[in-house]
Design an enzyme around this catalytic site. Structure first.
Site, PDB file in Angstrom:
ATOM      1  N   ARG A 123       0.867  -1.121   0.076  1.00  0.00           N
ATOM      2  CA  ARG A 123       0.000   0.129  -0.142  1.00  0.00           C
ATOM      3  C   ARG A 123       0.956   1.336   0.062  1.00  0.00           C
ATOM      4  O   ARG A 123       1.975   1.186   0.371  1.00  0.00           O
ATOM      5  CB  ARG A 123      -0.740   0.096   1.183  1.00  0.00           C
ATOM      6  CG  ARG A 123      -2.225  -0.771   1.071  1.00  0.00           C
ATOM      7  CD  ARG A 123      -2.745  -0.813   2.474  1.00  0.00           C
ATOM      8  NE  ARG A 123      -3.306   0.721   2.740  1.00  0.00           N
ATOM      9  CZ  ARG A 123      -3.094   1.429   3.890  1.00  0.00           C
ATOM     10  NH1 ARG A 123      -2.164   1.033   4.894  1.00  0.00           N
ATOM     11  NH2 ARG A 123      -3.639   2.773   3.853  1.00  0.00           N
ATOM     12  N   LYS A 187       5.052  -6.867  11.280  1.00  0.00           N
ATOM     13  CA  LYS A 187       4.347  -7.029  10.130  1.00  0.00           C
ATOM     14  C   LYS A 187       4.878  -8.577   9.721  1.00  0.00           C
ATOM     15  O   LYS A 187       5.869  -8.833   9.333  1.00  0.00           O
ATOM     16  CB  LYS A 187       4.522  -6.206   9.035  1.00  0.00           C
ATOM     17  CG  LYS A 187       3.650  -6.196   7.861  1.00  0.00           C
ATOM     18  CD  LYS A 187       3.689  -5.217   7.147  1.00  0.00           C
ATOM     19  CE  LYS A 187       2.979  -5.138   5.867  1.00  0.00           C
ATOM     20  NZ  LYS A 187       2.441  -4.000   5.276  1.00  0.00           N
ATOM     21  N   ARG A 318      -0.041   6.752  18.757  1.00  0.00           N
ATOM     22  CA  ARG A 318       0.451   8.079  19.130  1.00  0.00           C
ATOM     23  C   ARG A 318       1.536   8.186  20.123  1.00  0.00           C
ATOM     24  O   ARG A 318       1.626   7.492  21.324  1.00  0.00           O
ATOM     25  CB  ARG A 318      -0.636   8.799  19.486  1.00  0.00           C
ATOM     26  CG  ARG A 318      -0.390  10.403  19.346  1.00  0.00           C
ATOM     27  CD  ARG A 318      -1.682  10.967  19.669  1.00  0.00           C
ATOM     28  NE  ARG A 318      -2.182  11.161  21.197  1.00  0.00           N
ATOM     29  CZ  ARG A 318      -3.523  11.511  21.576  1.00  0.00           C
ATOM     30  NH1 ARG A 318      -4.421  11.739  20.564  1.00  0.00           N
ATOM     31  NH2 ARG A 318      -3.639  11.296  22.862  1.00  0.00           N
TER      32      ARG A 318
HETATM   33  C1  BTN Z   1       1.179  -4.010   2.034  1.00  0.00           C
HETATM   34  O1  BTN Z   1       1.839  -4.480   3.041  1.00  0.00           O
HETATM   35  O2  BTN Z   1       0.973  -2.607   2.094  1.00  0.00           O
HETATM   36  C2  BTN Z   1       0.794  -4.907   1.015  1.00  0.00           C
HETATM   37  C3  BTN Z   1       1.580  -5.844   0.647  1.00  0.00           C
HETATM   38  C4  BTN Z   1       1.135  -7.047  -0.214  1.00  0.00           C
HETATM   39  C5  BTN Z   1       2.053  -7.801  -1.000  1.00  0.00           C
HETATM   40  C6  BTN Z   1       1.401  -8.639  -2.034  1.00  0.00           C
HETATM   41  S1  BTN Z   1       2.514 -10.101  -2.564  1.00  0.00           S
HETATM   42  C7  BTN Z   1       1.439 -10.350  -3.684  1.00  0.00           C
HETATM   43  C8  BTN Z   1       0.807  -9.214  -4.343  1.00  0.00           C
HETATM   44  N1  BTN Z   1       1.942  -8.749  -5.220  1.00  0.00           N
HETATM   45  C9  BTN Z   1       2.036  -7.538  -5.071  1.00  0.00           C
HETATM   46  O3  BTN Z   1       2.877  -6.828  -5.655  1.00  0.00           O
HETATM   47  N2  BTN Z   1       1.651  -7.138  -3.650  1.00  0.00           N
HETATM   48  C10 BTN Z   1       0.900  -8.279  -3.236  1.00  0.00           C
END
Ligand code: BTN
Length: 321
Positions: A123, A187, A318
């Protein structure tokens, strides 16, 4: 040097034992020099270490269970077995990018999983990095009759599917709004949803999921792998379990919307009841107490001016002043 050679040479080393260059070359029908070049390129491209010992040959630090369409298919359960079509790539830019390119023509239920992504995306324009053989990266194309406005809670519902599956394999995860999966506060997995369609519907959605089985190296933020929770699940078994749960959750989301998942999402929510900051892509951050989510999946923030429902931004605790 082709990727095919690099992957073929790595596959010859999947068992984590020593194999001589000569044996690998014979199995691949190529020269020892080509094997050496293929493994050197694999090290450079995938950031892994191949041990080389004179007289013994080559060895990977760990075993690798490669993805196998037949093994995943065999382990699918419920509606997934009928609805999903599986495709596997060794190396792509990003599985989401690939499916978004074919979003108008590819069939509903198409899954693309990759051993490696050169440009995995997260994201907010971030990169998603993985460890070769130590993560799952896949995308799923799903079509809805609804328009994008009715899909706002979809990424949270997908988070519920991940939490259910990961709990079953022994990883008690938390969900961080809108779509991060945390293990021990770090994460573990992420979801990237991309949409195509008219405001009124129908909409085609590419749901990208990345899960770490082993934490990748330095990626600029605290990351976890399932191994950190002592979970040793096979990649094919985990992919099948995730897809099986996703097919159930997506059908329920289509029928009942996010409202059907709201309570379950909140039971897993990280930072619930805590003082948080939501930083939008533009403009000033919002601060308040995280009061959960509404039936559209919007984040509810209790601040001085009352409760606000917010749809976008980066959530963080925060800092204490
Ligand atoms: C995030 O952490 O913001 C989302 C991560 C999403 C990763 C997955 S891996 C498979 C698919 N292909 C991508 O390029 N991204 C998602």
């Amino acid at each position: 040097m082709s990727d095919a050679h690099a992957f073929a040479a790595l596959r010859a080393l999947s068992d984590g034992r020593f194999h001589s260059g000569e044996d690998i070359a014979r199995a691949l029908g190529c020269s020892r020099t080509l094997v050496w070049q293929a493994l050197r390129d694999a090290e450079a491209d995938f950031g892994l270490t191949v041990f080389k010992v004179r007289g013994q040959g080559y060895k990977l630090p760990e075993t690798i269970e490669w993805l196998d369409v037949a093994a995943v298919r065999e382990q699918l359960s419920g509606p997934a077995a009928d609805v999903l079509a599986l495709a596997l790539a060794e190396r792509v830019d990003s599985t989401n990018t690939q499916l978004m390119r074919r979003v108008d023509s590819a069939p509903h239920g198409l899954v693309l999983a990759a051993e490696w992504q050169d440009a995995g995306r997260g994201r907010l324009g971030r990169a998603w990095r993985m460890r070769l053989g130590g993560a799952l990266a896949f995308s799923l194309l799903w079509r809805f009759d609804k328009g994008p406005a009715e899909l706002s809670g979809l990424s949270l519902a997908v988070g519920v599917a991940l939490a259910r599956t990961l709990a079953r394999v022994g990883a008690p995860v938390a969900l961080k709004w809108p779509n991060d999966v945390l293990l021990g506060g770090k994460k573990l997995a992420g979801v990237l949803i991309e949409l195509s369609g008219d405001v009124q519907g129908p909409a085609s959605v590419v749901i990208g999921v990345g899960v770490n089985l082993a934490a990748p190296g330095d990626v600029g933020q605290p990351v976890a792998g399932l191994a950190d929770a002592g979970v040793a699940v096979g990649r094919n078994a985990l992919l099948a379990a995730l897809l099986s749960e996703l097919a159930v959750v997506l059908a329920d989301f289509d029928a009942y919307g996010f409202a059907a998942f709201r309570d379950e999402w909140q039971r897993h929510a990280a930072y619930l009841g805590e003082a948080v900051r939501l930083t939008p892509a533009q403009g000033a951050p919002h601060e308040g107490v995280f009061a959960g989510v509404d039936e559209r999946g919007a984040l509810l923030l209790d601040g001085e001016a009352g409760r606000r429902a917010l749809f976008a931004g980066e959530l963080s605790l925060r800092p204490i002043a």
